[in-house]
Design a protein around this motif. Structure first.
Motif, short mmCIF file in Angstrom:
data_model
loop_
_atom_site.label_atom_id
_atom_site.label_comp_id
_atom_site.label_asym_id
_atom_site.label_seq_id
_atom_site.Cartn_x
_atom_site.Cartn_y
_atom_site.Cartn_z
N VAL A 14 10.96 -1.69 -0.27
CA VAL A 14 9.88 -1.55 0.30
C VAL A 14 10.19 -1.78 1.15
O VAL A 14 10.83 -2.63 2.25
CB VAL A 14 8.47 -1.80 -0.22
CG1 VAL A 14 6.92 -2.64 0.34
CG2 VAL A 14 8.77 -2.16 -1.53
N GLN B 248 14.37 3.34 -6.18
CA GLN B 248 13.14 4.25 -5.64
C GLN B 248 12.83 4.02 -4.44
O GLN B 248 13.08 1.95 -3.86
CB GLN B 248 11.87 3.42 -7.18
CG GLN B 248 11.70 4.66 -7.87
CD GLN B 248 11.02 3.99 -9.02
OE1 GLN B 248 10.77 3.00 -9.99
NE2 GLN B 248 9.40 4.08 -8.64
N PHE C 138 9.21 2.82 -1.41
CA PHE C 138 8.16 3.39 -1.34
C PHE C 138 6.91 2.46 0.45
O PHE C 138 8.57 1.28 0.84
CB PHE C 138 7.62 2.23 -1.93
CG PHE C 138 7.08 2.14 -3.35
CD1 PHE C 138 6.47 3.40 -3.70
CD2 PHE C 138 7.85 1.80 -4.37
CE1 PHE C 138 5.85 3.19 -5.23
CE2 PHE C 138 7.75 2.80 -5.66
CZ PHE C 138 7.27 3.37 -6.18
N GLN C 139 7.45 3.27 1.19
CA GLN C 139 7.15 2.83 2.74
C GLN C 139 6.06 2.27 2.57
O GLN C 139 4.51 3.02 2.05
CB GLN C 139 7.29 4.59 3.01
CG GLN C 139 7.33 4.23 5.19
CD GLN C 139 7.77 5.42 5.52
OE1 GLN C 139 8.05 6.61 5.15
NE2 GLN C 139 8.99 5.36 6.33
N ALA C 140 5.87 1.62 2.91
CA ALA C 140 4.53 0.83 3.38
C ALA C 140 4.65 -0.45 4.40
O ALA C 140 5.32 -0.66 5.21
CB ALA C 140 4.34 -0.43 2.35
N LEU D 233 0.81 0.46 -1.35
CA LEU D 233 1.16 -0.09 -2.60
C LEU D 233 1.43 -1.05 -3.97
O LEU D 233 1.59 -0.17 -4.85
CB LEU D 233 2.50 -1.10 -2.06
CG LEU D 233 3.83 -1.65 -2.40
CD1 LEU D 233 5.04 -0.38 -2.44
CD2 LEU D 233 4.25 -2.73 -0.77
N ALA E 182 0.55 1.60 -6.76
CA ALA E 182 1.26 3.10 -6.84
C ALA E 182 2.70 2.15 -7.71
O ALA E 182 3.60 3.11 -8.38
CB ALA E 182 2.31 2.94 -5.81
N LEU E 183 2.84 1.11 -7.43
CA LEU E 183 4.62 0.35 -7.98
C LEU E 183 3.85 0.21 -9.10
O LEU E 183 2.80 -0.14 -9.87
CB LEU E 183 4.65 -1.35 -7.43
CG LEU E 183 5.11 -1.37 -6.20
CD1 LEU E 183 5.16 -2.44 -5.79
CD2 LEU E 183 6.42 -0.44 -6.38
#
Ligand code: NAD
Length: 260
Positions: A34, A44, A46-48, A59, A62-63
């Motif tokens: 992240v 994987q 995730f942009q946050a 986030l 989505a996790l």
């Protein structure tokens, strides 16, 4: 050491976070990165924006569930505006951690990247309590104004963010004991990453003094294995504690204080 385990690592795009991703992956873990910036080397990503409540909540949504641990490494240096420092280093970290708890597996571990800058918390207990009475949705700008933190001498907002993080971690030593979830801090001294220059700029003569007394600054490779340990089953009886990885700096400070 981490075969079959899945971890979330924030701050995965740079410095200590990127090295932690590398270390966990080399030890067999599946790693979810992240960051506000794209991160390589993760399974994987995730942009946050961890200063923004909506972004954090999206986030968490989505996790996946069943996570074995969370490494809260994203942080900003004392050269950032004081409210941003507090939001990313403290309030965003708290929100992500608390909201992600239902998605953590029993027996999971949480590792918070604090700092040698948090070592002085016993001298700032009241300010830490005042900071910890707030959350990301409160008026952090008003808190900054009330405590004159903007542009304060010596990067006070940064020190407070890390002191309060050490205190919050201690306070939560047994919060999730029934689920076998432990949380600890890892506190590095100065580490050679893209933000080392910001610390030196803010701390001025004090940083120069530290650098003289140390043989070298730390590297991300000095810190990542300690984060990996804090996430591992080997560290399950560490609860609410603060692992100093600082080339001897905290011992040096304590020796000075106590005339040893
Ligand atoms: N470098 C040091 O001397 C030092 C010493 C003690 C503690 N620390 C702590 O270690 C942690 C990692 O720092 P580093 O030295 O690797 O710095 P770094 O700048 O290399 O990495 C920090 C990462 O956090 C990410 N980040 C910052 N704000 C964000 C936001 N709002 N949302 C999402 N991601 C965000 C950045 O994009 C970056 O990838 C920080 O918490 C820092 O306070 C660093």
């Amino acid at each position: 050491m981490h075969e079959g385990k899945t971890y979330v690592v924030t701050g995965a795009a740079s410095g200590i976070g990127a090295e932690t991703v590398k270390t966990l992956k080399a030890q067999g873990a599946h790693v979810i990165g992240v960051d506000r910036n794209p991160a390589g080397g993760v399974d994987q990503f995730f942009q946050a924006d961890l200063s923004d409540p909506q972004s954090i909540d999206a986030l968490v949504e989505a996790l996946p569930s069943g996570l074995n641990g969370l490494a809260n490494i994203a942080g900003v240096p004392p050269t950032a505006p004081a409210a941003v420092v507090l939001k990313v280093n403290l309030y965003g970290l708290q929100r992500l951690t608390l909201r992600l708890l239902p998605k953590l597996a029993d027996g999971a571990s949480i590792a918070n990247l604090a700092s040698l800058a948090g070592f002085g918390w016993p001298n700032a207990v009241e300010q830490c309590k005042a900071a910890l009475a707030l959350s990301l949705e409160d008026d952090i700008d008003a808190f900054v104004a009330e405590h004159a933190l903007e542009g304060a001498e010596g990067g006070r907002s940064y020190f407070l963010s890390k002191e309060a993080l050490v205190v919050w971690t201690m306070q939560n030593r047994w919060s999730w004991r029934d689920r076998g979830i432990n949380m600890n801090c890892v506190s590095p001294g100065p580490v050679d990453t893209p933000i080392l220059g910001d610390f030196i700029e803010t701390l001025g003569a004090r940083a120069e003094e530290d650098m003289k007394v140390m043989d070298r600054p730390g590297t991300p490779q000095d810190v990542a294995p300690v984060v990996s340990f804090a996430l591992s089953d080997h560290a399950k009886w560490f609860r609410g504690t603060n692992l100093m990885v600082d080339g001897g700096m905290s011992s040096h400070i304590l020796s000075g204080i106590h005339g040893l």
